[in-house]
Each structure stands twice: as structure tokens, then as C-alpha cells.
Write a protein that holds these residues in place. Structure first.
Motif, PDB file in Angstrom:
ATOM      1  N   ALA A 492     -14.130  17.945  47.347  1.00 32.36           N
ATOM      2  CA  ALA A 492     -13.502  17.934  46.027  1.00 32.36           C
ATOM      3  C   ALA A 492     -14.422  17.237  45.041  1.00 32.36           C
ATOM      4  N   ARG A 493     -14.299  17.637  43.776  1.00 32.00           N
ATOM      5  CA  ARG A 493     -14.996  16.912  42.716  1.00 32.00           C
ATOM      6  C   ARG A 493     -14.086  15.786  42.241  1.00 32.00           C
ATOM      7  N   PHE A 494     -14.583  14.538  42.368  1.00 30.31           N
ATOM      8  CA  PHE A 494     -13.779  13.375  42.034  1.00 30.31           C
ATOM      9  C   PHE A 494     -13.904  13.010  40.558  1.00 30.31           C
ATOM     10  N   GLY A 495     -15.000  13.440  39.938  1.00 28.53           N
ATOM     11  CA  GLY A 495     -15.241  13.143  38.533  1.00 28.53           C
ATOM     12  C   GLY A 495     -16.718  12.994  38.278  1.00 28.53           C
ATOM     13  N   GLY A 496     -17.201  13.470  37.104  1.00 27.02           N
ATOM     14  CA  GLY A 496     -18.614  13.343  36.782  1.00 27.02           C
ATOM     15  C   GLY A 496     -19.484  13.995  37.838  1.00 27.02           C
ATOM     16  N   ASP A 497     -20.428  13.224  38.383  1.00 26.65           N
ATOM     17  CA  ASP A 497     -21.286  13.741  39.452  1.00 26.65           C
ATOM     18  C   ASP A 497     -20.887  13.126  40.795  1.00 26.65           C
ATOM     19  N   GLU A 498     -19.592  12.838  40.965  1.00 27.32           N
ATOM     20  CA  GLU A 498     -19.072  12.250  42.203  1.00 27.32           C
ATOM     21  C   GLU A 498     -18.199  13.269  42.942  1.00 27.32           C
ATOM     22  N   PHE A 499     -18.379  13.311  44.251  1.00 32.68           N
ATOM     23  CA  PHE A 499     -17.602  14.207  45.092  1.00 32.68           C
ATOM     24  C   PHE A 499     -16.994  13.407  46.250  1.00 32.68           C
ATOM     25  N   VAL A 500     -15.860  13.858  46.754  1.00 25.86           N
ATOM     26  CA  VAL A 500     -15.227  13.246  47.934  1.00 25.86           C
ATOM     27  C   VAL A 500     -15.045  14.353  48.974  1.00 25.86           C
ATOM     28  N   ILE A 501     -15.418  14.051  50.219  1.00 32.02           N
ATOM     29  CA  ILE A 501     -15.318  15.029  51.301  1.00 32.02           C
ATOM     30  C   ILE A 501     -14.392  14.470  52.379  1.00 32.02           C
ATOM     31  N   LEU A 502     -13.376  15.253  52.762  1.00 33.05           N
ATOM     32  CA  LEU A 502     -12.455  14.897  53.836  1.00 33.05           C
ATOM     33  C   LEU A 502     -12.866  15.669  55.083  1.00 33.05           C
ATOM     34  N   VAL A 503     -13.263  14.957  56.127  1.00 34.94           N
ATOM     35  CA  VAL A 503     -13.721  15.573  57.379  1.00 34.94           C
ATOM     36  C   VAL A 503     -12.709  15.229  58.474  1.00 34.94           C
ATOM     37  N   ARG A 504     -11.962  16.217  58.934  1.00 35.77           N
ATOM     38  CA  ARG A 504     -10.916  15.988  59.927  1.00 35.77           C
ATOM     39  C   ARG A 504     -11.488  15.967  61.342  1.00 35.77           C
ATOM     40  N   ASP A 505     -10.724  15.334  62.243  1.00 34.12           N
ATOM     41  CA  ASP A 505     -11.025  15.332  63.686  1.00 34.12           C
ATOM     42  C   ASP A 505     -12.444  14.856  63.977  1.00 34.12           C
ATOM     43  N   VAL A 506     -12.727  13.632  63.571  1.00 33.67           N
ATOM     44  CA  VAL A 506     -14.019  13.002  63.865  1.00 33.67           C
ATOM     45  C   VAL A 506     -13.847  12.142  65.114  1.00 33.67           C
ATOM     46  N   GLU A 507     -14.743  12.302  66.067  1.00 33.67           N
ATOM     47  CA  GLU A 507     -14.622  11.603  67.337  1.00 33.67           C
ATOM     48  C   GLU A 507     -15.126  10.165  67.288  1.00 33.67           C
ATOM     49  N   SER A 508     -16.176   9.900  66.480  1.00 37.02           N
ATOM     50  CA  SER A 508     -16.807   8.578  66.506  1.00 37.02           C
ATOM     51  C   SER A 508     -17.526   8.305  65.188  1.00 37.02           C
ATOM     52  N   PRO A 509     -17.845   7.034  64.908  1.00 40.97           N
ATOM     53  CA  PRO A 509     -18.638   6.714  63.705  1.00 40.97           C
ATOM     54  C   PRO A 509     -19.993   7.416  63.724  1.00 40.97           C
ATOM     55  N   GLU A 510     -20.589   7.561  64.918  1.00 42.82           N
ATOM     56  CA  GLU A 510     -21.904   8.202  65.002  1.00 42.82           C
ATOM     57  C   GLU A 510     -21.808   9.672  64.570  1.00 42.82           C
ATOM     58  N   GLN A 511     -20.736  10.327  64.956  1.00 37.09           N
ATOM     59  CA  GLN A 511     -20.563  11.718  64.537  1.00 37.09           C
ATOM     60  C   GLN A 511     -20.392  11.797  63.017  1.00 37.09           C
ATOM     61  N   ALA A 512     -19.609  10.897  62.457  1.00 37.02           N
ATOM     62  CA  ALA A 512     -19.418  10.870  61.001  1.00 37.02           C
ATOM     63  C   ALA A 512     -20.748  10.638  60.291  1.00 37.02           C
ATOM     64  N   GLN A 513     -21.590   9.728  60.848  1.00 31.70           N
ATOM     65  CA  GLN A 513     -22.902   9.467  60.261  1.00 31.70           C
ATOM     66  C   GLN A 513     -23.756  10.739  60.261  1.00 31.70           C
ATOM     67  N   ARG A 514     -23.730  11.481  61.377  1.00 34.61           N
ATOM     68  CA  ARG A 514     -24.525  12.713  61.460  1.00 34.61           C
ATOM     69  C   ARG A 514     -24.037  13.765  60.465  1.00 34.61           C
ATOM     70  N   ILE A 515     -22.723  13.860  60.319  1.00 33.97           N
ATOM     71  CA  ILE A 515     -22.182  14.832  59.360  1.00 33.97           C
ATOM     72  C   ILE A 515     -22.609  14.458  57.942  1.00 33.97           C
ATOM     73  N   GLY A 516     -22.541  13.163  57.615  1.00 31.84           N
ATOM     74  CA  GLY A 516     -22.973  12.719  56.298  1.00 31.84           C
ATOM     75  C   GLY A 516     -24.436  13.031  56.050  1.00 31.84           C
ATOM     76  N   GLU A 517     -25.277  12.865  57.067  1.00 34.61           N
ATOM     77  CA  GLU A 517     -26.706  13.171  56.913  1.00 34.61           C
ATOM     78  C   GLU A 517     -26.932  14.661  56.726  1.00 34.61           C
ATOM     79  N   LYS A 518     -26.069  15.494  57.328  1.00 37.89           N
ATOM     80  CA  LYS A 518     -26.172  16.936  57.108  1.00 37.89           C
ATOM     81  C   LYS A 518     -25.899  17.263  55.632  1.00 37.89           C
ATOM     82  N   PHE A 519     -24.849  16.636  55.064  1.00 34.40           N
ATOM     83  CA  PHE A 519     -24.569  16.850  53.641  1.00 34.40           C
ATOM     84  C   PHE A 519     -25.747  16.372  52.786  1.00 34.40           C
ATOM     85  N   LEU A 520     -26.318  15.252  53.147  1.00 36.29           N
ATOM     86  CA  LEU A 520     -27.434  14.691  52.389  1.00 36.29           C
ATOM     87  C   LEU A 520     -28.608  15.662  52.382  1.00 36.29           C
ATOM     88  N   THR A 521     -28.898  16.260  53.531  1.00 34.35           N
ATOM     89  CA  THR A 521     -30.011  17.209  53.625  1.00 34.35           C
ATOM     90  C   THR A 521     -29.757  18.427  52.749  1.00 34.35           C
TER      91      THR A 521
END
Length: 590
Positions: A492-521
Motif C-alpha cells: 500500500a502507499r502510506f503517503g508521499g514516497d512511503e509504502f507499507v507492505i503486509l507479508v502474511r505467514d512468515v516463519e522467522s525473522p530471517e525469512q522476513a529479512q530475506r523478503i525485505g532484501e528482495k523488495f530492496l533489490t
């Protein structure tokens, strides 16, 4: 006399100059074409639609080797078509071609040629412009017999009126209209029987057909026209299944002629139970001979409803590539495949949305409306004809009014819950979805991630190139983030150049970190932005803060604050990175 010869001499000189100008060839134009990395070395260029934003280049391409082009109104529109794989070949600059890792075509075109036929454009009546030899090919084929399997609702089925309905009926109707071809549906029994019928030549083609090495021995295939996820139905003890590896140790019932069979057979720890028809699979589950039944999601839902087995538990394999279905034809009809590919590529996003909403929205009671009309007609068959006509006209008017009202309501709901520029869900929408995620995940005892994305370098582009370029860049970023998420997630667009992403069914912090790095790439890849003065390449980054439920909070405010704080840590550390929130992390001032 001298004046006469002077005039003659001037005319001769002028004639020489004119003929010399005509004899001078126009300067040749070098055109580079970038191709999707999935194309093989043997791929024929004239089998694909070439996307471009340059009207002059489009005209030139249509004069060379019978190539097909589609002109896009903006670079953003073309880039979106490329990323969605709606366009597999597109024009690119010499610099882009030099850096492109995939296959490159290089053409030298004569700019003096004037195109006679605008091949590849969709006309006002919805048809593709075809070459004379292509029109002759279609007219010579006659009616093509397309197999209609039983038990395939809502993909394809026959109603009591004898007419075919469903996703594939709508798709084939579009293809027939685009090409001016005739397709007739022919009942062929079970799915396995239909595959056998195609192999035997008893029918000419099948829809919802996926290429496999075995099938390619007797069939030729178009590009995919739809992508549907695989799903499972099983008893109450069915575990959560997200990928094929989760099926190890289970007895999986699958229709014997499905494309997924070959892939599942590669894992010896999955016990396959091959059945001829879906009802055999359900019987195996009920009798304890199988643990689960696998099918594509729309077919599975339709079959569960038909068999009145709503007590079965469903699971969707969101982490696996879905069943990308194509039209398959007899091998001797291979000349028709490039034309069908072009017709499939002409199906617009609006066409797809309409079809999807019609057949895959559970609130849409397509059959109910037709059944009501039929019962009413049977009860009034002996009524006065004039009264019947009046009632029918009134019902048609009422239906149109209801349809228009529903459309207006739907548009109003969409505008209220979506950002006008990016068409993403807006702040109110994502906040509502976060509350629903809190409820469902707390009940299931599972985690989900909330990611706060702030673009790095966007302000510089916006200030230098103008707000129009900034808006185009925001739209491009939004599309990339949307395509990088799973169907179960939400950006979702939260405002301006800010976005919020809701990622369901995450198994661990490490998985969340990898998903975030995928978005970054994805965000960091260069963008080609069009302006009134031309186009330019923009490079930006992103600072992404990640918070997990329930690790970093159990309320919406706590999670958003934790993700926002983690994002600010990225900013202070030099920007362009992904940080995981820390419990009770203090807020950092801007």
C-alpha cells in the motif's frame, strides 16, 4: 533562339537534380530489439509482438519481414507489459542492448519504405489486422474443434441451454473475435479422455493445457493465457502446504493426465495416486486411501462445491509456480500458433479483470440468474405474448440499472480504498487489512511481517525533473513492489514516497529479512522515465524497516511504530538497507 536553348538547358539541369534526389536512398535506421530471457536461440522474431513507444520505429518494423508491432503510449506502459510478460520482444537503445544480459536482435531498416498494412493493431471492432496470407490460412482451416471436458466448472462447462460458459469460453470468444476464426466446443468426456482425443486427432485443440515433454510429442502450444495456483483438499489433519516439498510422506491423488504429475514424480518421497476423474480422488480421501487431492485452485473449488465436500480443508501452494495454462493444438496446426499468440497478447488487463471477477468471485451467482430466468419463462409460457414482452423488457432494463449501480458502487469503493496515483491500497485500506491479519494470525498462532518502505533519492529526482516525472517514478515503484509480493500479501502507499507492505505467514525473522532484501533489490533497479523533453534513467534506493507480529508488537500502532523506527535506523546508517526492528526500540528523531 538563345533564350530557347537556355530554357531547355535549365529544364535538363532541374530534371537531373530531381532524378538524382530520387535516386539517393534514405538513410538506413539501425534498430535493436531486446528479448525475454526465456526465449530460445531458435525463436522466430515474426512469431512475437514487438513493443515500442516510437511511432516511426513501429511503422518501419511493420515493413520488415512481416513483423508485428504494438505501439505503447508511454515507457511506463511498455515496461509494465514487459514485466508482466505480455510483451516478449521490445525496442531498446544501443546502450541498453550492450548491457542487456538476454538475447538481442539487430535490424537495419530502410526508412524510405511506407507501411501498407498496420499489422498488429487492434481495430475498433476488436479484431487484429492480419496479413493476406494469414487471412487465407484462417479461412482455409474452417471450424476448429476445441475439447470441452466434463467436471471443469468454472473453467469450462455447458449449461442446460447447451451453451458453453466459463473462463475458457470467454478467452476463446476473444481469440475468435480477434482473428475472425471459428471455434466450436466438442464434448470429450473426462480430462484424460480429452487429452487422448487430442492425441488421436479426434479434436483439434484443448484449452487450460500446460506444455510437458510428453504432450509436446503430439501437440503445439501457445504462450500462457492464464496463471492459476495449485491447491489441495484433504481431511482435518491436512498440514499447511506451501510447496511441493511439504507433500513428502503424503499420499497425493492427482488426475493421471495432469501436467504436474511429471514434476511430482521427480520426488520419490511423494506417493502419487493417479486417478482418471476427480470424483475418484475424493472417494480415495473419504475411504482413507489418499491424504490429499491436488488440482488447480478454481477447478478444486468448483469440484468441492459440486461434491458437497465443504468440510474438507483446503491449502494453496503459494510458494510454487502456478499452472500456466495455454491452448494446445494438433502438431499439424502449428502455423496457427503465432496468430493465437498475438491474439492472446491483445487481451487487455481490463479483459482479464472482467473475466476474473465473473468466474472467480464467490459472490457472483452466475448460474442463479440464468436459472431464475428459465423458471420464470416456464411458468409464464401460456401468458399473453404482449405481457411477456413487456415483462422481459422491464427485466432487461432493471438488470442494466442494477449493473450500472453496482459498477458505480464498486468504483466508489475502489476510490475510497485506493491511492489515485499508484492504484495501490491506501492508508485506510492497509490499516483495515492489518487488523484482520492481527485477528487471523493470533488465532492461528502464526507470524506476519509489516515493512515500512521509504524511498531514498526520490526527492532529488522529483525536484530536478519535475512532479510529472516524480509521479511516473512513484507509479513504476508501486508496480514493482506489487509484482514482487505474493497473492496473499499486500502493498500500500502510506503517503508521499512511503509504502507499507503486509507479508502474511512468515516463519522467522530471517525469512522476513530475506523478503525485505528482495523488495530492496527490485526497487534499486534502474527506471526509464519519460518526460516532455525525452526520457532519462532514474536510480533510487530504499530504507526498509521490518517488524514481526507478535515479536515486536501485538497492536497495529506498535507494529507500525516498530517498523518506522527500524526504517529510521537504516536512514542513520547511510540509507538503502533493511533493518529488523528491536523490541522496545526508542523512537529516533528525524
Amino acid at each position: 533562339m538563345k533564350q530557347f536553348w537556355a530554357i531547355v538547358l535549365c529544364l535538363l539541369v532541374a530534371l537531373f537534380l530531381v532524378s538524382g534526389l530520387r535516386a539517393t536512398p534514405e538513410e538506413a535506421v539501425d534498430v535493436f530489439l531486446c528479448a525475454d530471457e526465456s526465449l530460445t536461440e531458435s525463436a522466430r522474431l515474426n512469431a512475437f509482438v514487438i513493443g515500442t513507444t516510437d511511432e516511426h520505429i513501429a511503422s518501419l518494423l511493420r515493413t520488415s519481414e512481416g513483423l508485428t508491432t504494438r505501439l505503447y503510449g508511454s515507457t511506463v506502459a511498455l515496461q509494465g507489459a514487459i514485466e508482466e510478460h505480455h510483451v516478449l520482444v521490445w525496442t531498446c537503445s544501443a546502450a541498453e542492448a550492450q548491457e542487456y544480459p538476454g538475447r538481442i536482435y539487430s535490424l537495419t531498416l530502410d526508412s524510405s519504405l511506407i507501411p501498407e498494412v498496420a499489422v498488429g493493431y487492434v481495430s475498433g471492432n476488436g479484431t487484429l489486422t492480419l496479413r493476406p496470407e494469414e487471412l487465407e490460412l484462417i479461412s482455409g482451416l474452417g471450424a476448429l474443434r476445441i475439447g470441452l471436458p466434463m467436471d471443469s466448472e468454472p473453467v469450462i462447462f455447458r449449461e442446460q441451454d447447451g451453451q458453453p460458459y466459463g473462463l475458457d469460453a470467454d478467452i476463446v470468444s476473444i481469440l475468435a473475435k480477434r482473428l475472425g476464426a471459428e471455434f466450436v466446443w466438442e464434448d470429450c468426456g473426462s480430462w484424460s479422455a480429452c487429452v487422448d482425443a487430442l492425441q488421436a486427432g479426434d479434436i483439434d485443440g484443448l484449452t487450460f493445457f500446460t506444455p510437458t515433454p510428453q504432450r509436446m510429442e503430439f501437440s503445439v502450444f501457445t504462450i500462457p493465457y492464464w496463471d492459476v495456483p495449485w491447491a489441495l483438499a484433504g481431511g482435518e489433519q491436512l498440514p499447511r502446504v506451501r510447496q511441493f516439498a511439504d507433500l513428502e510422506g503424503l499420499r497425493v491423488a492427482v488426475v493421471e493426465s495432469y501436467s504436474v504429475v511429471e514434476e511430482l514424480q521427480e520426488n520419490p518421497r511423494i506417493e502419487l495416486i493417479l486417478v482418471e476423474r476427480p470424483e475418484h480422488a475424493f472417494r480415495a480421501i473419504l475411504e482413507g486411501d489418499a491424504d490429499v487431492y491436488m488440482d488447480s485452485l478454481p477447478l478444486l473449488l468448483g469440484r468441492v462445491r459440486e461434491q458437497h465436500l465443504s468440510h474438507l480443508r483446503l491449502s494453496v501452494l503459494y510458494d510454487e509456480r502456478g499452472d500456466q495454462v495455454s491452448v494446445g493444438l494438433r502438431r499439424d496446426l502449428d502455423a496457427l500458433i503465432p496468430l493465437l499468440d498475438r491474439a492472446i497478447l491483445s487481451i487487455t488487463a481490463e479483459d482479464r479483470r472482467t473475466i476474473s471477477q465473473r468466474w472467480f468471485d464467490p459472490r457472483y451467482e452466475q448460474g442463479l440468474a440464468r436459472e431464475t430466468v428459465r423458471k420464470w419463462a416456464a411458468m409464464t409460457v401460456f401468458a399473453v405474448l404482449i405481457l411477456t414482452a413487456i415483462v422481459v423488457l422491464w427485466l432487461q432494463h432493471l438488470r442494466r440499472e442494477i449493473a450500472r449501480r453496482r459498477l458505480r458502487e464498486k468504483e466508489a469503493r475502489f476510490r475510497a480504498l485506493h491511492d489515485e496515483l499508484t492504484e495501490l491500497p491506501n492508508r485506510a485500506n492497509i490499516q483495515e487489512q492489518i487488523e484482520l491479519a492481527l485477528l487471523s494470525h493470533s488465532t492461528a498462532g502464526t507470524k506476519f511481517a509489516l515493512m515500512f518502505v521509504d524511498l531514498d533519492g526520490f526527492k532529488a529526482v522529483n525536484d530536478k525533473e519535475g512532479h510529472d516525472a516524480g509521479d511516473e517514478l512513484l507509479f513504476a515503484v508501486a508496480q514493482r513492489l506489487k509484482r514482487a509480493t505474493r497473492k496473499t500479501d499486500l502493498v500500500a502507499r502510506f503517503g508521499g514516497d512511503e509504502f507499507v507492505i503486509l507479508v502474511r505467514d512468515v516463519e522467522s525473522p530471517e525469512q522476513a529479512q530475506r523478503i525485505g532484501e528482495k523488495f530492496l533489490t527490485r526497487v534499486a533497479q534502474p527506471y526509464t522515465i519519460s518526460t516532455s523533453e525525452g526520457s532519462f534513467t532514474a536510480k533510487i534506493g530504499a530504507s526498509i524497516g521490518v517488524a514481526l507480529f507478535p515479536d515486536h508488537g501485538v497492536t497495529q500502532d506498535d507494529l507500525l511504530r516498530a517498523a518506522d523506527d527500524a526504517m529510521y535506523e537504516v536512514k542513520e546508517a547511510g540509507k538503502h538497507g533493511v533493518f529488523l526492528a528491536r523490541p522496545e526500540q526508542p523512537r529516533t528523531a528525524e
